[in-house]
Design a protein around this motif. Structure first.
Motif, PDB file in Angstrom:
ATOM      1  N   GLN A 111       0.769  -1.300  -0.064  1.00  0.00           N
ATOM      2  CA  GLN A 111       0.041   0.048   0.036  1.00  0.00           C
ATOM      3  C   GLN A 111       0.886   1.147  -0.066  1.00  0.00           C
ATOM      4  O   GLN A 111       1.708   1.447   1.033  1.00  0.00           O
ATOM      5  CB  GLN A 111      -0.744   0.071   1.189  1.00  0.00           C
ATOM      6  CG  GLN A 111      -1.794  -1.183   1.453  1.00  0.00           C
ATOM      7  CD  GLN A 111      -3.025  -0.811   0.563  1.00  0.00           C
ATOM      8  OE1 GLN A 111      -3.294   0.117  -0.204  1.00  0.00           O
ATOM      9  NE2 GLN A 111      -4.130  -1.790   0.788  1.00  0.00           N
ATOM     10  N   ASN A 112       0.841   2.267  -0.995  1.00  0.00           N
ATOM     11  CA  ASN A 112       1.739   3.138  -0.995  1.00  0.00           C
ATOM     12  C   ASN A 112       1.595   4.211  -0.150  1.00  0.00           C
ATOM     13  O   ASN A 112       2.527   4.747   0.518  1.00  0.00           O
ATOM     14  CB  ASN A 112       1.353   3.823  -2.688  1.00  0.00           C
ATOM     15  CG  ASN A 112       2.536   4.701  -3.101  1.00  0.00           C
ATOM     16  OD1 ASN A 112       3.825   4.522  -2.367  1.00  0.00           O
ATOM     17  ND2 ASN A 112       2.473   5.405  -3.882  1.00  0.00           N
ATOM     18  N   GLU A 113       0.238   4.363   0.330  1.00  0.00           N
ATOM     19  CA  GLU A 113       0.019   5.343   1.241  1.00  0.00           C
ATOM     20  C   GLU A 113       0.780   4.784   2.691  1.00  0.00           C
ATOM     21  O   GLU A 113       1.555   5.746   3.233  1.00  0.00           O
ATOM     22  CB  GLU A 113      -1.636   5.483   1.648  1.00  0.00           C
ATOM     23  CG  GLU A 113      -1.994   6.381   2.891  1.00  0.00           C
ATOM     24  CD  GLU A 113      -3.460   6.257   3.142  1.00  0.00           C
ATOM     25  OE1 GLU A 113      -3.895   6.600   4.085  1.00  0.00           O
ATOM     26  OE2 GLU A 113      -4.136   5.466   2.346  1.00  0.00           O
ATOM     27  N   LEU A 114       0.608   3.747   3.128  1.00  0.00           N
ATOM     28  CA  LEU A 114       1.362   3.075   4.198  1.00  0.00           C
ATOM     29  C   LEU A 114       2.921   3.333   4.064  1.00  0.00           C
ATOM     30  O   LEU A 114       3.440   3.684   5.009  1.00  0.00           O
ATOM     31  CB  LEU A 114       0.858   1.623   4.531  1.00  0.00           C
ATOM     32  CG  LEU A 114      -0.499   1.681   5.352  1.00  0.00           C
ATOM     33  CD1 LEU A 114      -0.608   0.103   5.471  1.00  0.00           C
ATOM     34  CD2 LEU A 114      -0.434   2.147   6.499  1.00  0.00           C
ATOM     35  N   TYR A 115       3.414   2.958   2.652  1.00  0.00           N
ATOM     36  CA  TYR A 115       4.707   2.815   2.761  1.00  0.00           C
ATOM     37  C   TYR A 115       5.294   4.266   2.814  1.00  0.00           C
ATOM     38  O   TYR A 115       6.350   4.384   3.577  1.00  0.00           O
ATOM     39  CB  TYR A 115       4.851   2.265   1.254  1.00  0.00           C
ATOM     40  CG  TYR A 115       6.437   2.729   0.503  1.00  0.00           C
ATOM     41  CD1 TYR A 115       7.322   1.978   1.078  1.00  0.00           C
ATOM     42  CD2 TYR A 115       6.777   3.838  -0.252  1.00  0.00           C
ATOM     43  CE1 TYR A 115       8.796   2.356   0.755  1.00  0.00           C
ATOM     44  CE2 TYR A 115       8.061   4.057  -0.798  1.00  0.00           C
ATOM     45  CZ  TYR A 115       8.850   3.226  -0.074  1.00  0.00           C
ATOM     46  OH  TYR A 115      10.163   3.532  -0.707  1.00  0.00           O
TER      47      TYR A 115
END
Length: 213
Positions: A111-115
């Motif tokens: 998940q890019n947001e979490l990354y």
């Protein structure tokens, strides 16, 4: 970014709960007792930070139950300097536990947001993974293999073959395998094509996402 005496006291109570549930590895318990879990959660969940429960974080994911974090970590039998691959960085809480145990941590988040969030957040708290990667956990991280251990922090419908192949001989893969409910499974690599398998009861994780792009 405060960590108060109250928080520290609540953490010690959490450690006591984990002991009653069967966690015995002193280094794992020490790590749980040190890491400010409340800082890994949305401020609206602060009252719940030291309960032994999973809670929602961004991108429809969860921060794992402390017992689950401790249980998986204990199965890995981490030694200082071990090279560890984590599939599913999430909030970074499990990453912090691995760092505190002295592992060289490589972690993949789908998940890019979490990354993006966790990449900035972990160093601020002083937890420095060797490398955080935005990518597909199903394929592992061939460029950094082989690993002393691999931990999967999401429910996998099957065991990805690349993860088994990226273990050192003697290495350990800890992975929850199954559909809605998963069986916590440990694979120990005994030879090039020889793996020992152990099962440790049922757990519930969010699903391990595959790269569909």
């Amino acid at each position: 970014m405060k960590d108060t005496l109250k928080h520290q006291g609540l953490r010690q109570k959490l450690v006591d709960i984990l002991k009653t549930k069967g966690i015995t590895d002193e280094k794992v318990l020490l790590a749980i007792g040190k890491i400010p879990r409340h800082l890994f959660m949305d401020s609206s969940f602060l009252d719940h930070a030291y309960q032994d429960k999973a809670f929602p974080i961004a991108a429809d994911q969860t921060i794992s139950q402390p017992y689950t974090v401790a249980f998986q970590t204990e199965l890995m039998q981490i030694k200082q300097g071990d090279t560890v691959l984590e599939i599913g960085t999430g909030s970074g809480y499990q990453t912090a536990v691995l760092c505190l145990l002295g592992a060289k941590v490589f972690s993949i988040e789908r998940q890019n947001e979490l990354y993006k969030k966790t990449s900035k957040f972990l160093p601020k708290l002083g937890y420095r993974a060797k490398r955080l990667v935005f990518g597909d956990g199903y394929i592992g991280l061939e460029t950094e293999a082989p690993f002393d251990s691999i931990i999967v922090t999401a429910g996998a419908p099957f065991v990805p073959k690349p993860l088994l192949s990226q273990l050192k001989i003697g290495g350990r893969l800890v992975i929850p395998v199954g559909g809605d409910v998963q069986m916590m499974t440990l694979f120990i690599r005994k030879g090039p094509k020889d793996f020992e398998q152990h099962e440790f009861g049922e757990f519930r994780f969010v699903p391990l996402l595959e790269d569909k792009n």
